[in-house]
Design a protein around this motif. Sequence first.
Motif, PDB file in Angstrom:
ATOM      1  N   SER A  12      48.519   4.275  59.956  1.00  0.00           N
ATOM      2  CA  SER A  12      49.730   3.633  60.468  1.00  0.00           C
ATOM      3  C   SER A  12      50.203   4.244  61.792  1.00  0.00           C
ATOM      4  N   GLU A  13      49.520   5.278  62.264  1.00  0.00           N
ATOM      5  CA  GLU A  13      49.928   5.990  63.478  1.00  0.00           C
ATOM      6  C   GLU A  13      48.864   5.862  64.566  1.00  0.00           C
ATOM      7  N   THR A  14      48.784   4.700  65.201  1.00  0.00           N
ATOM      8  CA  THR A  14      47.723   4.456  66.188  1.00  0.00           C
ATOM      9  C   THR A  14      47.841   5.369  67.405  1.00  0.00           C
ATOM     10  N   GLU A  15      49.050   5.733  67.788  1.00  0.00           N
ATOM     11  CA  GLU A  15      49.236   6.608  68.948  1.00  0.00           C
ATOM     12  C   GLU A  15      48.615   7.985  68.697  1.00  0.00           C
ATOM     13  N   LEU A  16      48.797   8.510  67.500  1.00  0.00           N
ATOM     14  CA  LEU A  16      48.215   9.804  67.164  1.00  0.00           C
ATOM     15  C   LEU A  16      46.687   9.736  67.143  1.00  0.00           C
ATOM     16  N   THR A  17      46.157   8.638  66.645  1.00  0.00           N
ATOM     17  CA  THR A  17      44.703   8.469  66.601  1.00  0.00           C
ATOM     18  C   THR A  17      44.121   8.466  68.007  1.00  0.00           C
ATOM     19  N   GLN A  18      44.766   7.781  68.925  1.00  0.00           N
ATOM     20  CA  GLN A  18      44.260   7.716  70.301  1.00  0.00           C
ATOM     21  C   GLN A  18      44.140   9.101  70.920  1.00  0.00           C
ATOM     22  N   LYS A  19      45.021   9.993  70.530  1.00  0.00           N
ATOM     23  CA  LYS A  19      45.016  11.340  71.099  1.00  0.00           C
ATOM     24  C   LYS A  19      43.820  12.176  70.642  1.00  0.00           C
ATOM     25  N   VAL A  20      43.265  11.894  69.487  1.00  0.00           N
ATOM     26  CA  VAL A  20      42.174  12.726  68.976  1.00  0.00           C
ATOM     27  C   VAL A  20      40.789  12.238  69.375  1.00  0.00           C
ATOM     28  N   ILE A  21      40.682  11.018  69.868  1.00  0.00           N
ATOM     29  CA  ILE A  21      39.361  10.437  70.121  1.00  0.00           C
ATOM     30  C   ILE A  21      38.496  11.317  71.018  1.00  0.00           C
ATOM     31  N   THR A  22      38.988  11.701  72.186  1.00  0.00           N
ATOM     32  CA  THR A  22      38.153  12.483  73.105  1.00  0.00           C
ATOM     33  C   THR A  22      37.809  13.851  72.528  1.00  0.00           C
ATOM     34  N   TRP A  23      38.733  14.447  71.793  1.00  0.00           N
ATOM     35  CA  TRP A  23      38.481  15.752  71.192  1.00  0.00           C
ATOM     36  C   TRP A  23      37.391  15.666  70.121  1.00  0.00           C
ATOM     37  N   VAL A  24      37.466  14.642  69.295  1.00  0.00           N
ATOM     38  CA  VAL A  24      36.469  14.466  68.241  1.00  0.00           C
ATOM     39  C   VAL A  24      35.096  14.187  68.851  1.00  0.00           C
ATOM     40  N   GLU A  25      35.062  13.300  69.831  1.00  0.00           N
ATOM     41  CA  GLU A  25      33.782  12.973  70.469  1.00  0.00           C
ATOM     42  C   GLU A  25      33.152  14.213  71.102  1.00  0.00           C
ATOM     43  N   ALA A  26      33.943  15.021  71.786  1.00  0.00           N
ATOM     44  CA  ALA A  26      33.426  16.227  72.435  1.00  0.00           C
ATOM     45  C   ALA A  26      32.899  17.227  71.401  1.00  0.00           C
ATOM     46  N   GLN A  27      33.662  17.462  70.346  1.00  0.00           N
ATOM     47  CA  GLN A  27      33.240  18.410  69.319  1.00  0.00           C
ATOM     48  C   GLN A  27      32.019  17.904  68.550  1.00  0.00           C
ATOM     49  N   ALA A  28      31.930  16.595  68.343  1.00  0.00           N
ATOM     50  CA  ALA A  28      30.812  16.027  67.592  1.00  0.00           C
ATOM     51  C   ALA A  28      29.500  16.128  68.367  1.00  0.00           C
ATOM     52  N   ARG A  29      29.588  16.131  69.693  1.00  0.00           N
ATOM     53  CA  ARG A  29      28.375  16.261  70.506  1.00  0.00           C
ATOM     54  C   ARG A  29      27.727  17.626  70.333  1.00  0.00           C
ATOM     55  N   ILE A  30      28.529  18.618  70.028  1.00  0.00           N
ATOM     56  CA  ILE A  30      27.992  19.956  69.773  1.00  0.00           C
ATOM     57  C   ILE A  30      27.275  19.905  68.424  1.00  0.00           C
ATOM     58  N   ASP A  31      26.016  20.198  68.404  1.00  0.00           N
ATOM     59  CA  ASP A  31      25.202  20.219  67.177  1.00  0.00           C
ATOM     60  C   ASP A  31      25.069  18.858  66.490  1.00  0.00           C
ATOM     61  N   CYS A 137      38.694  26.750  56.975  1.00  0.00           N
ATOM     62  CA  CYS A 137      37.862  26.623  58.169  1.00  0.00           C
ATOM     63  C   CYS A 137      38.793  26.494  59.382  1.00  0.00           C
ATOM     64  N   PRO A 138      38.257  26.574  60.592  1.00  0.00           N
ATOM     65  CA  PRO A 138      39.113  26.395  61.773  1.00  0.00           C
ATOM     66  C   PRO A 138      39.749  24.997  61.807  1.00  0.00           C
ATOM     67  N   VAL A 139      40.951  24.955  62.380  1.00  0.00           N
ATOM     68  CA  VAL A 139      41.681  23.696  62.506  1.00  0.00           C
ATOM     69  C   VAL A 139      42.109  23.533  63.957  1.00  0.00           C
ATOM     70  N   LEU A 140      41.780  22.374  64.532  1.00  0.00           N
ATOM     71  CA  LEU A 140      42.193  22.049  65.894  1.00  0.00           C
ATOM     72  C   LEU A 140      43.311  21.010  65.767  1.00  0.00           C
ATOM     73  N   VAL A 141      44.494  21.361  66.242  1.00  0.00           N
ATOM     74  CA  VAL A 141      45.648  20.482  66.167  1.00  0.00           C
ATOM     75  C   VAL A 141      45.853  19.834  67.522  1.00  0.00           C
ATOM     76  N   ILE A 142      45.912  18.500  67.524  1.00  0.00           N
ATOM     77  CA  ILE A 142      46.063  17.726  68.759  1.00  0.00           C
ATOM     78  C   ILE A 142      47.462  17.103  68.778  1.00  0.00           C
ATOM     79  N   ARG A 143      48.139  17.270  69.915  1.00  0.00           N
ATOM     80  CA  ARG A 143      49.448  16.627  70.113  1.00  0.00           C
ATOM     81  C   ARG A 143      49.368  15.665  71.253  1.00  0.00           C
TER      82      ARG A 143
END
Length: 143
Positions: A12-31, A137-143
Amino acid sequence: MTRKILVPIDVSETELTQKVITWVEAQARIDDAEVHFLTVVPVLPYYMSLGQGMVDIPDIHELKERAEKKLAEIAAQFSLPDDRKILHCAEGTPRDTILETARLLPADLVIISSHRPDITTYLLGSNAAAVVRHAECPVLVIR
């Protein structure tokens, strides 16, 4: 070893989702990490704790079906190979379900978005704060 990244999504929070996209994509490329998208459908006691006990709440199966559909739409926005996207839809309290899912995977990283703080949460949203405090485990918090 393939890393597992858990990404809790409030559908229900599309604005919050938009903020994590680039972070998730970057982290997922590693390994070439697997990305586990999780949405949690709150159960009745959770609604009651928010003071919404008297609200007409739809059937849990209907809520879960809508949440699963929305999660699939959201996951499609991430530029990741389809075989690296795993979708999870669970019932429960968000913070407990996120922590339990992270433990069971086991997740190597949790990437979670957080609302801007207000007087009741001080620095982080209450779910994000609980995940940061209790995750194994480590947690990355995106604002």
